[in-house]
Design an enzyme around this catalytic site. Structure first.
Site, PDB file in Angstrom:
ATOM      1  N   TRP A 104    -110.948   4.598 -95.289  1.00  0.00           N
ATOM      2  CA  TRP A 104    -109.984   4.144 -94.251  1.00  0.00           C
ATOM      3  C   TRP A 104    -110.712   3.158 -93.117  1.00  0.00           C
ATOM      4  O   TRP A 104    -110.156   2.289 -92.646  1.00  0.00           O
ATOM      5  CB  TRP A 104    -109.289   5.420 -93.566  1.00  0.00           C
ATOM      6  CG  TRP A 104    -108.493   5.917 -94.526  1.00  0.00           C
ATOM      7  CD1 TRP A 104    -108.513   7.067 -95.081  1.00  0.00           C
ATOM      8  CD2 TRP A 104    -107.336   5.292 -95.035  1.00  0.00           C
ATOM      9  NE1 TRP A 104    -107.509   7.259 -96.131  1.00  0.00           N
ATOM     10  CE2 TRP A 104    -106.534   6.286 -96.079  1.00  0.00           C
ATOM     11  CE3 TRP A 104    -106.505   4.326 -94.849  1.00  0.00           C
ATOM     12  CZ2 TRP A 104    -105.640   6.024 -96.724  1.00  0.00           C
ATOM     13  CZ3 TRP A 104    -105.239   4.097 -95.681  1.00  0.00           C
ATOM     14  CH2 TRP A 104    -104.784   4.938 -96.677  1.00  0.00           C
ATOM     15  N   ASP A 174    -109.573   6.402 -85.271  1.00  0.00           N
ATOM     16  CA  ASP A 174    -108.558   6.855 -86.255  1.00  0.00           C
ATOM     17  C   ASP A 174    -108.432   8.348 -86.302  1.00  0.00           C
ATOM     18  O   ASP A 174    -109.370   8.927 -87.139  1.00  0.00           O
ATOM     19  CB  ASP A 174    -108.594   5.838 -87.442  1.00  0.00           C
ATOM     20  CG  ASP A 174    -107.845   6.507 -88.393  1.00  0.00           C
ATOM     21  OD1 ASP A 174    -106.900   7.104 -88.179  1.00  0.00           O
ATOM     22  OD2 ASP A 174    -107.620   5.726 -89.677  1.00  0.00           O
ATOM     23  N   LYS A 198    -100.016  13.924 -91.666  1.00  0.00           N
ATOM     24  CA  LYS A 198    -101.004  15.049 -92.041  1.00  0.00           C
ATOM     25  C   LYS A 198    -100.935  15.996 -91.175  1.00  0.00           C
ATOM     26  O   LYS A 198    -100.407  17.273 -91.658  1.00  0.00           O
ATOM     27  CB  LYS A 198    -102.383  14.358 -91.956  1.00  0.00           C
ATOM     28  CG  LYS A 198    -102.720  13.489 -93.079  1.00  0.00           C
ATOM     29  CD  LYS A 198    -102.802  11.807 -92.639  1.00  0.00           C
ATOM     30  CE  LYS A 198    -103.205  11.152 -93.673  1.00  0.00           C
ATOM     31  NZ  LYS A 198    -103.054  10.921 -95.114  1.00  0.00           N
TER      32      LYS A 198
END
Lengths: 367, 367
Positions: A104, A174, A198
């Site tokens: 990511w 993030d 999540k």
């Protein structure tokens, strides 16, 4: 009632059963409103209460100071990869620092490169993204517009246990996959973003927490939907926000406050859950091999290999016979991945741990 | 069971009761999956079936030819206002044509101006946005990169009854508020976009239908999330899509197919519903005054004034006593707005019509 299985998906992921039951009870008509939350105008009193409680819950859980705004945006973390450099890198003639610890982080840095200079101040590539850096390995640019890192990498299963120190340079994180998993030193962050799917809710809403001095840096010429300042000024209601997703985040944060008792409690539970699986790996005499280095292990995504790809396939398949689902690792790392976010109950962890022990006992000779 | 009221909200808006009841029944565990749709990985077989049925339903209802892609994006119509010029105007050295018939068209044109030349080829401002243009009033640029229009303006309550003819220039339509309300000559459109939260589902998902030749025009350097070609290539799964919102669109389109019997049937029903309200306006001897000119009246948003602002307030308030909610007009037009999308049942229209007649009878002397 339909049977429920243990869902180890990396996201969208398991939600607390009591959240789902509340959402189910009120799905056709939220008490006092005469309509479903799915049908509710974002300008109505009913929805105003929902978005206000969601923000208040987040502020309380994370101890967010008053000089930070809490936004509910769309497009996932991926759109944040672009909004960040559009708002804070483009036209600055300053570099941005990216600490890259997995898949990511790479993607975030790629979008930033469209708008200006990106310094990969640490990149875990040479270690196959098995660890996160120590503070003394970070060669940060003092004139950087911001420093970006990914607190937890879901695919590799590596997580920062400490918040990096970036001095006066705004720290951007993030936090999609470990948001709300533990208390935070909020005042050390300039901006945090997290796709909700999540730990915080369903897909379709991204929480952005942004400090006022960063909002003041936003240039004037951005497309409206990509402008943090406009989103903040309109309290996430410039256009129709993802109302139902925000409602589920409200229920999840209410669960964290009322049922769990806050982030210290969930952190202890997460620690206990992860420990059970890492112990099963470490005590397997090499049958299970963890991907992450022990000091960088994720509390959210436990990743490991078996002696052969065939055994890994068999593990995933036999696990389903125990109602343990979504255990296949991401293709880029292979093996097994158990995502054990806040809402994964201890019972699911124990069932997986027991299965790991039994599977190992049946197949250890193949090591 | 909780009482349900009649919800005339302009969006998010009423959904079919049978859709809500199905979503409620399966909220904790979708049969055959052991989990809620809210928890389902976007890469799972379970969700694959959902997104495939949603697309298939849309293709069947709208008769979408094979050379069009169907995308499920985030950010609402407002993000489309920006994606359009980013993908098709920037760097072309060609103008874009905008037909402006109300508030949303103005906003769309403003975002486009950031990326290149915007010609307002027709603007209803001088008529206070009470009507849409006739074909012979449109002075289109033959070299335009596209022509944009808003098929229904929710705030003013004006709607195109015919699709504009733009020759060889691709026609782009913001169809957010009358998408799926009637059959369409799909092959005359280059691109259609629609925020789902009026006729197609809940907030949080935007349907984009785009012809392949337009995809081929997309430049190479766009931010990933803003690039139609990348979204199409990944079948809306480049990152996590708004899974639950897509599921509700699946249920709504299934309802349109199976319960309603297709778009010709819903169009007839919509015509009948709108007619009842417009008749109550036209036969009120001037007590109710419609905002839109009769030939431009919307079948989705019926807008009208009463003799005084005080009577309008009283109308909205007394209506709530009959379980008729969200009737206050947008502040920019004032008065009353009844949004009567596909899912508003005839019973709700009849209740509103009856209330209009009674309110008029009680207050006609104040005209």
């Amino acid at each position: 009632m339909e049977k429920r299985i243990y869902n180890f998906s990396a996201g969208p992921a398991v939600l607390p059963l009591e959240v789902l039951e509340t959402a189910q009870r009120d799905l056709v008509a939220l008490p006092g409103t005469g309509m479903s939350v799915l049908e509710m105008s974002h300008r109505s009193k009913g929805f105003e209460q929902i978005i206000e409680e969601t923000e208040a819950n987040l502020r309380q859980l994370l101890q967010i100071p008053a000089n930070y705004q809490v936004l509910f945006l769309q497009g996932g973390a991926t759109l944040q990869f672009s909004m960040l450099p559009l708002n804070f890198l483009r036209g600055t003639n300053r570099p941005s620092d990216y600490i890259v610890t997995g898949t990511w982080g790479i993607k975030a840095a790629k979008e930033a490169q469209r708008e200006g200079e990106v310094c990969l101040v640490w990149d875990g590539k040479s270690t196959n993204y098995r660890r996160v850096p120590h503070q003394n390995e970070l060669k940060l640019n003092s004139e950087a517009t911001y420093v970006h890192f990914t607190s937890n990498e879901t695919i590799e299963g590596v997580e920062f246990s400490e918040t990096p120190n970036t001095g006066n340079v705004p720290l951007v994180c993030d936090m999609s996959s470990d948001f709300l998993a533990r208390p935070l030193p909020m005042e050390r962050y300039g901006l945090i973003y997290a796709g909700a799917q999540k730990n915080a809710g369903p897909a379709g809403v991204t929480v952005v927490i942004i400090r006022d001095d960063l909002l003041a840096r936003v240039p004037d010429n951005l497309h409206t939907m990509l402008d943090y300042r406009i989103q903040a000024k309109n309290k996430s209601l410039y256009n129709t926000p993802p109302t139902f997703s925000i409602y589920i985040v409200m229920l999840v944060t209410r669960w964290l406050k009322q049922t769990i008792g806050g982030l210290s409690n969930i952190a202890a539970l997460n620690q206990q859950k992860a420990q059970l699986l890492y112990e099963a790996i470490d005590q397997s005499d090499g049958f299970y091999r963890g991907h992450a280095q022990p000091d960088s292990r994720s509390m959210m995504n436990v990743t490991w290999r078996l002696p052969t790809p065939e055994l890994e396939q068999q593990f995933v398949k036999e696990a389903q016979g125990r109602d343990l689902y979504e255990l296949k690792g991401h293709r880029s790392v292979g093996g097994i991945r158990a995502s054990i976010y806040n809402a994964m109950p201890l019972a699911g962890i124990l069932a997986l741990r027991d299965f790991m022990l039994e599977f190992q006992a049946s197949h250890a000779e193949m090591k």
